[in-house]
Motif scaffolding. Sequence first.
Motif, PDB file in Angstrom:
ATOM      1  N   VAL A  12       0.826  -1.220   0.000  1.00 44.94           N
ATOM      2  CA  VAL A  12       0.000   0.000   0.000  1.00 44.94           C
ATOM      3  C   VAL A  12       0.858   1.268   0.000  1.00 44.94           C
ATOM      4  O   VAL A  12       0.443   2.305   0.501  1.00 44.94           O
ATOM      5  N   ILE A  31       3.751  12.176   0.015  1.00 43.84           N
ATOM      6  CA  ILE A  31       2.604  11.305  -0.296  1.00 43.84           C
ATOM      7  C   ILE A  31       1.435  12.140  -0.834  1.00 43.84           C
ATOM      8  O   ILE A  31       0.829  11.790  -1.844  1.00 43.84           O
ATOM      9  N   LYS A  91       1.729  -1.518  17.841  1.00 42.61           N
ATOM     10  CA  LYS A  91       0.561  -2.071  18.559  1.00 42.61           C
ATOM     11  C   LYS A  91       0.585  -3.593  18.520  1.00 42.61           C
ATOM     12  O   LYS A  91       1.001  -4.181  17.534  1.00 42.61           O
ATOM     13  N   GLY A 115      13.933   0.305  10.631  1.00 46.01           N
ATOM     14  CA  GLY A 115      12.892   0.774   9.713  1.00 46.01           C
ATOM     15  C   GLY A 115      12.023   1.879  10.272  1.00 46.01           C
ATOM     16  O   GLY A 115      12.428   2.638  11.159  1.00 46.01           O
ATOM     17  N   ASP A 116      10.788   1.960   9.774  1.00 41.61           N
ATOM     18  CA  ASP A 116       9.879   3.062  10.096  1.00 41.61           C
ATOM     19  C   ASP A 116       9.542   3.170  11.578  1.00 41.61           C
ATOM     20  O   ASP A 116       9.126   4.231  12.032  1.00 41.61           O
TER      21      ASP A 116
HETATM   22  P1  FAD Z   1       6.521  -1.623   6.828  1.00 39.64           P
HETATM   23  O1  FAD Z   1       6.724  -1.628   5.368  1.00 39.64           O
HETATM   24  O2  FAD Z   1       5.413  -0.803   7.368  1.00 39.64           O
HETATM   25  O3  FAD Z   1       6.336  -3.139   7.248  1.00 39.64           O
HETATM   26  C1  FAD Z   1       6.027  -3.539   8.536  1.00 39.64           C
HETATM   27  C2  FAD Z   1       5.215  -4.821   8.466  1.00 39.64           C
HETATM   28  O4  FAD Z   1       5.098  -5.352   9.783  1.00 39.64           O
HETATM   29  C3  FAD Z   1       3.799  -4.621   7.969  1.00 39.64           C
HETATM   30  O5  FAD Z   1       3.560  -5.426   6.826  1.00 39.64           O
HETATM   31  C4  FAD Z   1       2.916  -5.039   9.139  1.00 39.64           C
HETATM   32  O6  FAD Z   1       1.757  -5.745   8.737  1.00 39.64           O
HETATM   33  C5  FAD Z   1       3.839  -5.960   9.920  1.00 39.64           C
HETATM   34  N1  FAD Z   1       3.528  -6.031  11.348  1.00 39.64           N
HETATM   35  C6  FAD Z   1       3.331  -5.007  12.213  1.00 39.64           C
HETATM   36  N2  FAD Z   1       3.135  -5.462  13.461  1.00 39.64           N
HETATM   37  C7  FAD Z   1       3.208  -6.805  13.390  1.00 39.64           C
HETATM   38  C8  FAD Z   1       3.094  -7.854  14.351  1.00 39.64           C
HETATM   39  N3  FAD Z   1       2.899  -7.596  15.652  1.00 39.64           N
HETATM   40  N4  FAD Z   1       3.212  -9.126  13.915  1.00 39.64           N
HETATM   41  C9  FAD Z   1       3.431  -9.412  12.611  1.00 39.64           C
HETATM   42  N5  FAD Z   1       3.549  -8.471  11.668  1.00 39.64           N
HETATM   43  C10 FAD Z   1       3.443  -7.182  12.053  1.00 39.64           C
HETATM   44  N6  FAD Z   1       9.412   4.772   0.555  1.00 39.64           N
HETATM   45  C11 FAD Z   1      10.354   4.867  -0.409  1.00 39.64           C
HETATM   46  O7  FAD Z   1      11.529   4.637  -0.132  1.00 39.64           O
HETATM   47  N7  FAD Z   1      10.020   5.212  -1.700  1.00 39.64           N
HETATM   48  C12 FAD Z   1       8.746   5.483  -2.059  1.00 39.64           C
HETATM   49  O8  FAD Z   1       8.476   5.785  -3.218  1.00 39.64           O
HETATM   50  C13 FAD Z   1       7.733   5.393  -1.065  1.00 39.64           C
HETATM   51  N8  FAD Z   1       6.436   5.633  -1.373  1.00 39.64           N
HETATM   52  C14 FAD Z   1       5.484   5.497  -0.406  1.00 39.64           C
HETATM   53  C15 FAD Z   1       4.162   5.756  -0.749  1.00 39.64           C
HETATM   54  C16 FAD Z   1       3.149   5.618   0.182  1.00 39.64           C
HETATM   55  C17 FAD Z   1       1.719   5.878  -0.210  1.00 39.64           C
HETATM   56  C18 FAD Z   1       3.488   5.208   1.523  1.00 39.64           C
HETATM   57  C19 FAD Z   1       2.422   5.040   2.555  1.00 39.64           C
HETATM   58  C20 FAD Z   1       4.802   4.970   1.868  1.00 39.64           C
HETATM   59  C21 FAD Z   1       5.805   5.116   0.910  1.00 39.64           C
HETATM   60  N9  FAD Z   1       7.161   4.894   1.239  1.00 39.64           N
HETATM   61  C22 FAD Z   1       8.115   5.026   0.249  1.00 39.64           C
HETATM   62  C23 FAD Z   1       7.595   4.534   2.610  1.00 39.64           C
HETATM   63  C24 FAD Z   1       7.843   3.034   2.744  1.00 39.64           C
HETATM   64  O9  FAD Z   1       6.665   2.338   2.395  1.00 39.64           O
HETATM   65  C25 FAD Z   1       8.259   2.691   4.171  1.00 39.64           C
HETATM   66  O10 FAD Z   1       9.350   3.497   4.555  1.00 39.64           O
HETATM   67  C26 FAD Z   1       8.674   1.228   4.292  1.00 39.64           C
HETATM   68  O11 FAD Z   1       7.609   0.385   3.939  1.00 39.64           O
HETATM   69  C27 FAD Z   1       9.134   0.926   5.723  1.00 39.64           C
HETATM   70  O12 FAD Z   1       9.496  -0.400   5.837  1.00 39.64           O
HETATM   71  P2  FAD Z   1       9.387  -1.185   7.232  1.00 39.64           P
HETATM   72  O13 FAD Z   1       9.843  -2.566   6.937  1.00 39.64           O
HETATM   73  O14 FAD Z   1      10.050  -0.419   8.286  1.00 39.64           O
HETATM   74  O15 FAD Z   1       7.834  -1.165   7.606  1.00 39.64           O
END
Ligand code: FAD
Length: 474
Positions: free
Chosen positions: A48, A190, A285, A319-320
């Motif tokens: 998403v 965004i 959460k 990450g985030d």
């Molecule tokens: P996430 O991708 O958020 O993944 C975390 C995962 O953990 C999720 O799937 C969630 O379901 C899972 N989770 C959470 N809690 C639990 C639990 N207790 N048990 C099991 N699973 C769990 N970044 C870029 O670099 N380039 C772009 O062009 C870009 N475009 C974007 C456009 C949009 C509309 C958005 C919303 C974001 C965009 N981003 C972009 C940002 C990017 O999506 C995030 O920085 C990235 O996804 C972060 O990665 P992450 O692994 O830290 O977290």
Amino acid sequence: EAAKKSHDVVIIGGGPGGYVAAIKASQLGFDTACIEKRGALGGTCLNVGCIPSKSLLYNSGLYNRVKKEGAERGLDIPGEVKPNLGNIMKQKDKAVKQLTGGVEMLFKKYGVKYYKGNGSFIDEHTVKVDPIKGGEEAVLSAKNIIIATGSESTPFPGIKIDEERIVTSTGALALKEIPKTMTIIGAGIIGLEMGTVWNRLGSKVTILEFQKSIGGAGMDAEVSKNIQKILKKQGLNFKLGAKVTKGTRNGDTVKVEYEDGKSGKTESIDSDVLLVAVGRKPYTKGLNVEKLGLDFDKKGRVVIDSDYKTKVPHIFCIGDCTFGPMLAHKAEDEGIAAVEYMKSGFGHVNYDNIPSVMYTHPEVAWTGKTEEQLKEAGVEYKTGKFPFLANSRAKTVQDIDGFVKFIADAKTQRVLGVHIIGPNAGEMIAEANLAIEYGAFMRGHLQSLPCSSNAFRGLQGRCHDCLWQPNQFL
Ligand code: FAD
């Protein structure tokens, strides 16, 4: 009775941070498991975020260009070019499915055990998996655990999201029809990317922004001003300094009330869809971290040290959901670095050189420091700028908006930041990343070399021919 398993590394969250960490851990010989509750791997980015937004940006851009510039560029187009939203969405969904499926294949290939469900801590070494459809109940013990649970959209106080008429980016990526009118709260990346998509497809888009500039805090002010003009020409309507007070749905319309930045008067806009894009916040959460007593900062980010370790040294966070820019490649790099710390005690991410890209047209991309950041830090700098208007290739393809700006340290000439508005800025910025990573100097400097050679080597700061070093005469 839940199955009891033990692993060297358990990763909670299968986004760019989590899945990259999982594959790397497996490659380094750790018995690795990854827990994801979404039903698909790839996290926000693939499901998403980045991927669906880039698909919609590309296809809406193609439509827009053919429609607006096709004839001028020598194309005979019989009849009217029209967007077929159903097919545009199908194409996007196909890309998402292929890519998330691809990550699952990689897990199989590298022997990462994938648990489908919600992961929560029982204690410092034990994580419980509550399964979703297709998953299995399990209790996992692990030597090391990585929290990679990502982020979620920040809610706007008093505005109720229904993902239909009042949407976050998730709803804005899946609208069933092209709204005639759209209001967006927030002119960050965004908001600007989604505003661009729907503006191109025919919506009348108004963006309300509390700040006096667009693009968010990380964007260089000169870049922000310029891209605002360009996007305005494309049809985006900006109201800066606007303080939104209310947003309510009445049937098929949404009313937003705001205090106008200039007059201070309360104004309102009715539109078919309201997108709330005021940022993202860490998501932790359901993890039951409270039990472990981990520290959080004011923004809800998990506090870590420079080795990605939380207060509990075998529990890492990347990450985030922790510090730093919310970007997929940053999460990925941290995933690799965290696992390398586990393996060898060393890992590295260069936070001074993380590229950001906004996929509008022209694209906006930057890395390193902005002029504002350097001023604030009291660093003397100089800039070099070149407009695409004067670039032959840009002129040939009639794509002349934008510029490339280099910022270098005034004394050492070392490149500190690069900011680009222009076609393919997102690809070009990679060269700037290399330049900064290898300590390159701004070219203007070469003209003052004692020899006339261009054989200047950034990495070690020496001219190949005369071995002159920049600091030699300072
Ligand atoms: P996430 O991708 O958020 O993944 C975390 C995962 O953990 C999720 O799937 C969630 O379901 C899972 N989770 C959470 N809690 C639990 C639990 N207790 N048990 C099991 N699973 C769990 N970044 C870029 O670099 N380039 C772009 O062009 C870009 N475009 C974007 C456009 C949009 C509309 C958005 C919303 C974001 C965009 N981003 C972009 C940002 C990017 O999506 C995030 O920085 C990235 O996804 C972060 O990665 P992450 O692994 O830290 O977290």
